[in-house]
Enzyme design. Structure first.
Site, mmCIF file in Angstrom:
data_model
loop_
_atom_site.group_PDB
_atom_site.id
_atom_site.type_symbol
_atom_site.label_atom_id
_atom_site.label_comp_id
_atom_site.label_asym_id
_atom_site.label_seq_id
_atom_site.Cartn_x
_atom_site.Cartn_y
_atom_site.Cartn_z
ATOM 1 N N ARG A 109 0.813 -1.232 0.000
ATOM 2 C CA ARG A 109 0.000 0.000 0.000
ATOM 3 C C ARG A 109 0.840 1.274 0.000
ATOM 4 N NH1 ARG A 109 -3.223 -3.124 3.394
ATOM 5 N NH2 ARG A 109 -5.046 -3.895 2.250
ATOM 6 N N LYS A 131 2.702 11.870 -11.413
ATOM 7 C CA LYS A 131 1.863 10.992 -12.238
ATOM 8 C C LYS A 131 2.651 9.720 -12.525
ATOM 9 C CE LYS A 131 -1.118 14.170 -14.809
ATOM 10 N NZ LYS A 131 -1.490 14.629 -16.169
ATOM 11 N N GLU A 173 9.735 19.629 -24.586
ATOM 12 C CA GLU A 173 9.019 19.957 -23.338
ATOM 13 C C GLU A 173 9.646 21.202 -22.688
ATOM 14 O OE1 GLU A 173 6.280 18.455 -22.499
ATOM 15 O OE2 GLU A 173 6.382 16.409 -23.299
ATOM 16 N N LYS A 218 7.303 23.531 -13.771
ATOM 17 C CA LYS A 218 6.384 22.411 -13.551
ATOM 18 C C LYS A 218 6.000 22.324 -12.066
ATOM 19 C CE LYS A 218 5.024 17.757 -14.518
ATOM 20 N NZ LYS A 218 5.168 16.522 -15.265
ATOM 21 N N GLU A 228 -4.714 18.007 -11.518
ATOM 22 C CA GLU A 228 -5.175 18.476 -12.829
ATOM 23 C C GLU A 228 -6.667 18.769 -12.872
ATOM 24 O OE1 GLU A 228 -3.226 16.555 -16.140
ATOM 25 O OE2 GLU A 228 -4.660 17.388 -17.559
ATOM 26 N N ARG A 232 -3.170 22.702 -14.106
ATOM 27 C CA ARG A 232 -2.201 21.703 -14.589
ATOM 28 C C ARG A 232 -2.435 21.349 -16.055
ATOM 29 N NH1 ARG A 232 0.450 16.532 -11.280
ATOM 30 N NH2 ARG A 232 1.766 15.873 -13.006
ATOM 31 N N ASN A 236 -0.441 20.638 -21.091
ATOM 32 C CA ASN A 236 -0.780 19.912 -22.322
ATOM 33 C C ASN A 236 -0.648 20.770 -23.574
ATOM 34 O OD1 ASN A 236 -1.399 17.445 -21.069
ATOM 35 N ND2 ASN A 236 -3.348 18.305 -20.394
ATOM 36 N N HIS A 239 -0.024 19.151 -26.919
ATOM 37 C CA HIS A 239 -0.203 17.704 -26.747
ATOM 38 C C HIS A 239 -1.437 17.115 -27.429
ATOM 39 C CE1 HIS A 239 3.120 18.096 -24.032
ATOM 40 N NE2 HIS A 239 3.098 16.814 -23.709
ATOM 41 N N HIS A 243 -0.757 13.716 -29.398
ATOM 42 C CA HIS A 243 -1.341 12.394 -29.131
ATOM 43 C C HIS A 243 -1.927 11.790 -30.409
ATOM 44 C CE1 HIS A 243 -1.767 13.762 -24.682
ATOM 45 N NE2 HIS A 243 -0.586 13.216 -24.917
ATOM 46 N N HIS A 255 7.683 11.235 -28.541
ATOM 47 C CA HIS A 255 6.740 12.128 -27.887
ATOM 48 C C HIS A 255 7.127 13.594 -28.130
ATOM 49 C CE1 HIS A 255 3.813 13.428 -24.985
ATOM 50 N NE2 HIS A 255 4.748 14.094 -24.328
HETATM 51 N N1 LIG Z 1 4.599 10.917 -15.504
HETATM 52 C C1 LIG Z 1 4.566 11.963 -16.287
HETATM 53 O O1 LIG Z 1 4.163 13.053 -15.896
HETATM 54 C C2 LIG Z 1 5.076 11.813 -17.693
HETATM 55 C C3 LIG Z 1 5.309 12.952 -18.478
HETATM 56 C C4 LIG Z 1 5.838 12.773 -19.740
HETATM 57 C C5 LIG Z 1 6.124 11.502 -20.213
HETATM 58 N N2 LIG Z 1 5.875 10.412 -19.428
HETATM 59 C C6 LIG Z 1 6.188 9.056 -19.879
HETATM 60 O O2 LIG Z 1 7.589 8.973 -20.079
HETATM 61 C C7 LIG Z 1 7.865 7.957 -21.030
HETATM 62 C C8 LIG Z 1 8.931 8.432 -21.985
HETATM 63 O O3 LIG Z 1 10.104 8.707 -21.268
HETATM 64 P P1 LIG Z 1 11.520 8.867 -21.984
HETATM 65 O O4 LIG Z 1 11.384 9.794 -23.130
HETATM 66 O O5 LIG Z 1 12.499 9.177 -20.932
HETATM 67 O O6 LIG Z 1 11.751 7.436 -22.655
HETATM 68 P P2 LIG Z 1 12.500 6.121 -22.133
HETATM 69 O O7 LIG Z 1 12.364 5.956 -20.698
HETATM 70 O O8 LIG Z 1 12.040 5.021 -23.024
HETATM 71 O O9 LIG Z 1 14.038 6.443 -22.469
HETATM 72 C C9 LIG Z 1 14.431 6.618 -23.800
HETATM 73 C C10 LIG Z 1 15.630 5.727 -24.144
HETATM 74 O O10 LIG Z 1 16.824 6.263 -23.567
HETATM 75 C C11 LIG Z 1 17.518 5.256 -22.825
HETATM 76 N N3 LIG Z 1 18.262 5.972 -21.792
HETATM 77 C C12 LIG Z 1 17.794 6.476 -20.624
HETATM 78 N N4 LIG Z 1 18.750 7.215 -20.034
HETATM 79 C C13 LIG Z 1 19.845 7.161 -20.826
HETATM 80 C C14 LIG Z 1 21.140 7.738 -20.742
HETATM 81 N N5 LIG Z 1 21.477 8.586 -19.757
HETATM 82 N N6 LIG Z 1 22.028 7.469 -21.731
HETATM 83 C C15 LIG Z 1 21.671 6.669 -22.772
HETATM 84 N N7 LIG Z 1 20.463 6.109 -22.915
HETATM 85 C C16 LIG Z 1 19.552 6.368 -21.938
HETATM 86 C C17 LIG Z 1 16.426 4.357 -22.356
HETATM 87 O O11 LIG Z 1 16.919 3.083 -22.009
HETATM 88 C C18 LIG Z 1 15.519 4.315 -23.601
HETATM 89 O O12 LIG Z 1 16.032 3.416 -24.545
HETATM 90 C C19 LIG Z 1 6.538 7.608 -21.683
HETATM 91 O O13 LIG Z 1 6.104 6.358 -21.229
HETATM 92 C C20 LIG Z 1 5.602 8.712 -21.213
HETATM 93 O O14 LIG Z 1 4.256 8.266 -21.085
HETATM 94 C C21 LIG Z 1 5.365 10.549 -18.184
HETATM 95 ZN ZN LIG Z 2 4.629 15.626 -22.897
#
Ligand SMILES: NC(=O)c1ccc[n+]([C@@H]2O[C@H](COP(=O)([O-])OP(=O)(O)OC[C@H]3O[C@@H](n4cnc5c(N)ncnc54)[C@H](O)[C@@H]3O)[C@@H](O)[C@H]2O)c1
Ligand SMILES: [Zn+2]
Length: 348
Positions: A109, A131, A173, A218, A228, A232, A236, A239, A243, A255
């Site tokens: 939990r 999130k 972003e 942020k 949100e 918040r 977007n 976005h 999407h 993204h």
């Molecule tokens: N929670 C939120 O508020 C929020 C906001 C935006 C996006 N997201 C989520 O985030 C995700 C995307 O995240 P991302 O863009 O970081 O992608 P990711 O986590 O897939 O990382 C991208 C790639 O980079 C590699 N990598 C990570 N750090 C590295 C480093 N220092 N050197 C070399 N390679 C490295 C990873 O292994 C991966 O292959 C999505 O699932 C999206 O939904 C969440």
């Molecule tokens: Zn985004």
């Protein structure tokens, strides 16, 4: 540099420091449970090993951000006898952060959760704000929670190994924050805007600064509206179209590529509606281009299909397309658009 996310008893610091991974003694005092992926483990796992009661390594990729991986991580933690007072550290990009945060919110939990984001996108966006989620066959991030970390530890040096395309995805972003700064921020200062900073400084020499300013913006938004209900939603900006494009390209575009194309589209729409003048419009698009970000919708996309997808976006209110639009310098507003013809004029 420290930024605070102010959420009463659940407030937490974001610590941004070059070489932080080599100085973790300052921040990690007890044994922790670490979750990372194969790629990040190979590069940076060594810095966490000595603190880890257990290292859990998942496969690399968005397609593993699902309930099976959730179950795998949870089982690994339970098998290693995790207790309620323990801490789970997420070391990796947004995928690792999102799924590990969701596991941390559920195991026993809720156990303590610390983010060590390693992509620019995770450092400026996904690790901040609480999130957490996994994807389902019905769509992205549809199972999740709001679960704030105890702290976020950011080492900008890890960006040295991050592929250029991933840097760009985070940068989209970052520039989004510059476009919303006035609406978002209690600390907005007209004489020293993030927009001007990005327009005049080489971001590669200033990762610490751009991460800190992005996190501050942020953090201000999240502190004002954690769940949100209102403000918040301005995060977007860009976005709604993003999407739709992610969906249409089956996630072939990143993204951030979707976001930067969506930002240009939002500015075009604002110009058409008379919300921004042509000078700011041209300037903003030139900033996107100077940063090397994509601004054009990929060829072969049909306007009707894009509009249909934008209408089914999960953030949509009763079938109408709900946009965040620039409405003056660094200022945005929310607008429900019924006039499809107007949207069509801007789409290819
Ligand atoms: N929670 C939120 O508020 C929020 C906001 C935006 C996006 N997201 C989520 O985030 C995700 C995307 O995240 P991302 O863009 O970081 O992608 P990711 O986590 O897939 O990382 C991208 C790639 O980079 C590699 N990598 C990570 N750090 C590295 C480093 N220092 N050197 C070399 N390679 C490295 C990873 O292994 C991966 O292959 C999505 O699932 C999206 O939904 C969440
Ligand atoms: Zn985004």
């Amino acid at each position: 540099m420290n930024i605070d996310v102010n959420l009463g008893a659940r407030s937490y610091p974001i610590i941004i420091q070059n070489n932080l991974l080599e100085n973790l003694d300052e921040y990690i005092k007890n044994e922790v449970f670490v979750v990372t992926n194969t790629t990040v483990n190979r590069l940076y796992g060594k810095y966490l090993k000595k603190y880890a009661k257990k290292m859990v390594v998942i496969k690399d990729g968005e397609k593993y951000k699902n309930i099976s991986t959730f179950e795998y991580i949870a089982n690994q933690l339970l098998a290693a006898k995790i207790e309620r007072k323990d801490t789970v550290v997420a070391l990796g990009g947004g995928v690792v952060g999102d799924i590990v945060g969701y596991v941390a919110s559920s195991v026993l939990r809720g156990v303590n959760f610390v983010q060590i984001p390693t992509t620019l996108l995770a450092q400026v966006d996904s690790s901040v704000g609480g999130k957490v989620a996994v994807n389902t066959k019905y769509g992205k991030n549809l199972l999740g929670a709001f679960y704030q970390p105890k702290c976020v530890l950011i080492d900008p040096n890890v960006l040295q190994t991050l592929p250029e395309r991933q840097i760009k995805t985070g940068l989209a972003e970052v520039v989004k924050y510059a476009f919303i700064e006035k609406t978002a921020c209690d600390t907005f200062d007209e004489s020293f805007t993030f927009y001007d900073f990005l327009s005049t400084k080489d971001y590669r020499q200033n990762y610490e600064n751009i991460i800190a300013r992005s996190c501050q913006i942020k953090a201000d938004v999240v502190s004002a509206d954690e769940h949100e209900n209102n403000l918040r939603a301005i995060l977007n900006l860009g976005h709604t179209l993003c999407h739709a494009l992610e969906n249409l390209t089956n996630y072939k575009i990143t993204h951030g590529e979707g976001v930067s194309i969506g930002l240009k589209f939002a500015f075009d729409l604002s110009l058409k509606l008379g919300l921004v003048g042509s000078e700011y419009h041209a300037n903003a698009i030139s900033l996107l281009k100077t940063l090397g970000l994509k601004t054009e919708i990929p060829r072969g996309m049909k306007a009707d299909k894009i509009i249909q997808l934008m209408k089914s976006d999960k953030k949509v209110v009763s079938g109408e397309v709900n946009f965040v639009l620039p409405c003056g310098k660094y200022d945005v507003t929310r607008k429900v658009l019924q006039d499809e013809l107007l949207i069509k004029e801007i789409l290819p």
